[in-house]
Design an enzyme around this catalytic site. Sequence first.
Site, PDB file in Angstrom:
ATOM      1  N   GLY A  73      64.562 -26.012  -0.012  1.00 25.13           N
ATOM      2  CA  GLY A  73      63.619 -26.883  -0.703  1.00 25.13           C
ATOM      3  C   GLY A  73      64.149 -28.301  -0.839  1.00 25.13           C
ATOM      4  N   THR A  74      65.432 -28.411  -1.133  1.00 25.34           N
ATOM      5  CA  THR A  74      66.045 -29.733  -1.300  1.00 25.34           C
ATOM      6  C   THR A  74      65.904 -30.539  -0.013  1.00 25.34           C
ATOM      7  OG1 THR A  74      67.636 -28.789  -2.846  1.00 25.34           O
ATOM      8  CG2 THR A  74      68.239 -30.895  -1.846  1.00 25.34           C
ATOM      9  N   ASN A 152      60.489 -26.700 -12.971  1.00 22.08           N
ATOM     10  CA  ASN A 152      61.414 -25.567 -12.896  1.00 22.08           C
ATOM     11  C   ASN A 152      62.032 -25.177 -14.237  1.00 22.08           C
ATOM     12  OD1 ASN A 152      62.429 -28.228 -11.918  1.00 22.08           O
ATOM     13  ND2 ASN A 152      64.406 -27.282 -12.331  1.00 22.08           N
ATOM     14  N   GLN A 186      58.457 -24.344  -7.151  1.00 20.76           N
ATOM     15  CA  GLN A 186      58.305 -23.372  -8.250  1.00 20.76           C
ATOM     16  C   GLN A 186      56.893 -22.813  -8.366  1.00 20.76           C
ATOM     17  OE1 GLN A 186      60.563 -21.908 -10.100  1.00 20.76           O
ATOM     18  NE2 GLN A 186      62.367 -23.140  -9.627  1.00 20.76           N
ATOM     19  N   SER A 206      60.362 -23.276  -0.829  1.00 12.46           N
ATOM     20  CA  SER A 206      61.673 -22.713  -0.516  1.00 12.46           C
ATOM     21  C   SER A 206      61.621 -21.188  -0.573  1.00 12.46           C
ATOM     22  CB  SER A 206      62.675 -23.241  -1.547  1.00 12.46           C
ATOM     23  OG  SER A 206      63.924 -22.631  -1.368  1.00 12.46           O
ATOM     24  N   GLY A 207      62.116 -20.521   0.487  1.00 16.14           N
ATOM     25  CA  GLY A 207      61.991 -19.063   0.630  1.00 16.14           C
ATOM     26  C   GLY A 207      62.544 -18.249  -0.524  1.00 16.14           C
ATOM     27  N   HIS A 208      63.688 -18.679  -1.086  1.00 13.41           N
ATOM     28  CA  HIS A 208      64.365 -17.797  -2.049  1.00 13.41           C
ATOM     29  C   HIS A 208      63.734 -17.768  -3.435  1.00 13.41           C
ATOM     30  CE1 HIS A 208      66.986 -20.712  -4.415  1.00 13.41           C
ATOM     31  NE2 HIS A 208      66.581 -21.492  -3.438  1.00 13.41           N
ATOM     32  N   THR A 244      69.159 -25.734  15.542  1.00 12.57           N
ATOM     33  CA  THR A 244      68.664 -24.417  15.945  1.00 12.57           C
ATOM     34  C   THR A 244      67.986 -23.703  14.775  1.00 12.57           C
ATOM     35  OG1 THR A 244      70.425 -24.270  17.557  1.00 12.57           O
ATOM     36  CG2 THR A 244      69.377 -22.192  16.931  1.00 12.57           C
ATOM     37  N   CYS A 332      73.534 -29.256 -18.426  1.00  8.94           N
ATOM     38  CA  CYS A 332      74.956 -28.879 -18.367  1.00  8.94           C
ATOM     39  C   CYS A 332      75.172 -27.785 -17.329  1.00  8.94           C
ATOM     40  CB  CYS A 332      75.434 -28.376 -19.708  1.00  8.94           C
ATOM     41  SG  CYS A 332      75.125 -29.522 -21.019  1.00  8.94           S
TER      42      CYS A 332
HETATM   43  N1  PLP Z   1      62.616 -28.165  -6.338  1.00 13.08           N
HETATM   44  C1  PLP Z   1      62.487 -27.365  -7.404  1.00 13.08           C
HETATM   45  C2  PLP Z   1      61.373 -27.595  -8.369  1.00 13.08           C
HETATM   46  C3  PLP Z   1      63.398 -26.329  -7.619  1.00 13.08           C
HETATM   47  O1  PLP Z   1      63.280 -25.549  -8.694  1.00 13.08           O
HETATM   48  C4  PLP Z   1      64.443 -26.147  -6.687  1.00 13.08           C
HETATM   49  C5  PLP Z   1      65.464 -25.102  -6.920  1.00 13.08           C
HETATM   50  O2  PLP Z   1      65.773 -24.751  -8.021  1.00 13.08           O
HETATM   51  C6  PLP Z   1      64.514 -26.993  -5.573  1.00 13.08           C
HETATM   52  C7  PLP Z   1      63.586 -28.003  -5.442  1.00 13.08           C
HETATM   53  C8  PLP Z   1      65.580 -26.844  -4.557  1.00 13.08           C
HETATM   54  O3  PLP Z   1      65.327 -25.753  -3.721  1.00 13.08           O
HETATM   55  P1  PLP Z   1      66.516 -25.146  -2.851  1.00 13.08           P
HETATM   56  O4  PLP Z   1      67.358 -24.346  -3.772  1.00 13.08           O
HETATM   57  O5  PLP Z   1      65.841 -24.303  -1.823  1.00 13.08           O
HETATM   58  O6  PLP Z   1      67.233 -26.297  -2.247  1.00 13.08           O
END
Ligand code: PLP
Length: 396
Positions: A73-74, A152, A186, A206-208, A244, A332
């Site tokens: 996701g990042t 989140n 989220q 994001s998959g996880h 890849t 924190c």
């Molecule tokens: N954006 C949001 C709102 C998230 O909650 C998160 C992960 O906690 C991310 C982006 C980042 O996703 P990733 O862990 O796949 O990089």
Amino acid sequence: MEQKRVYLDNSATTAVDMEVIKEMQSYFSGAYGNASSFHHFGRQSKSALDNARSKVALLLNASPEEIFFTGCGTESDNIAIFGILNAYGKKGHIITSKIEHHAVLYSCKHLEKSGYEVTYLDVDKDGVVSVEDFKKSVKDDTLLVTIMHANNEVGALQPIAEIAAELKKINEIRKDRVYFHTDAVQSAGKLRLDVKKLNVDLLAISGHKFNGPKGVGVLYVRGGTNISPITFGGHHEGGLRPGTENVACIVGLAKALELSNVNLEANNKTIFNLREKLKKGILDKIPEVTINGSGNKAVDNILNVSFNCIEGEALLLMLDMRGIAVSTGSACASGEDGPSHVLKAMGVDDVVAQGAIRFSFGHNNTQEEVDYTLEVLPKVVSGLRLMSPAWKQKKV
Ligand code: PLP
């Protein structure tokens, strides 16, 4: 005796569903070809990649050419933000909110240092940005708007479609189009995402976060969007994300998104009931707690609670010792000092914010796990309060 374990940190990450693991398995060994190779093995992987892309496109109401697989996701957020600005090739103004994930917030801070102007929109006490504030913040040189879909820490849902509708009007009378990106990390798997209804140009998932594998994300980019790559090295993913492709995880992400959509109503009902049971139990059993954020304009799976006169970190550690995994609502947790930027933006008092805990549910959680949490939590809170000078002072 083995410690009982209860996982209530599903907004951090989720367990991969067995059906997803099964679907991924053959792409680790057997069908392990490089999707760019021309031989049988390569074609096998390319076909899996194409299928996954079509599946994700269908689920997001996009076309396959608009779906780009990334590493997380990042990364999707970074490609969206820097990719749009690089394509513009000029400095300008960006609009975001004060409650973004660091993937967006730190990108914006970095851009500020390199000469861009950034407006960080306020949120109300429930963690929601105002469409009126957004309208007022648009400037002649605004290039990009990046506002998350669901937060989140508290789950607050932002008025993405409403902002997009305003932006559409604004774009009709401008030369330079203002692009709109939303971080839907989220909300994916919790809401049915439709890029046409949301009317955004870019959307990251994001998959996880929805019972798929880690290390794989998606960036939706509306056809015709002027975007440049931010890393270089190959033709993969239309040249926007060279490298890849992680075929097994991409297949897993597509399957997980499909499953979460098929089971969405049932899963949300389970999760909502669990969250409400925990919330009611906490309010009934523990004095001096504050629920941060509203349940109405929010995803169902997050409960953010502040326990007066207690440090969130201390509570997290004590719960972990009793097998309950949660997260603090404070920054924190990510190695930063001070209370959460999200709770701060919502106007939560710093001291209250320091005592915040995020409970986040997944479809694997059970009533029995909530019962156990409600058995443990009041004792742990009382124990910590007995040691708290602030609590003692309150009670004399
Ligand atoms: N954006 C949001 C709102 C998230 O909650 C998160 C992960 O906690 C991310 C982006 C980042 O996703 P990733 O862990 O796949 O990089």
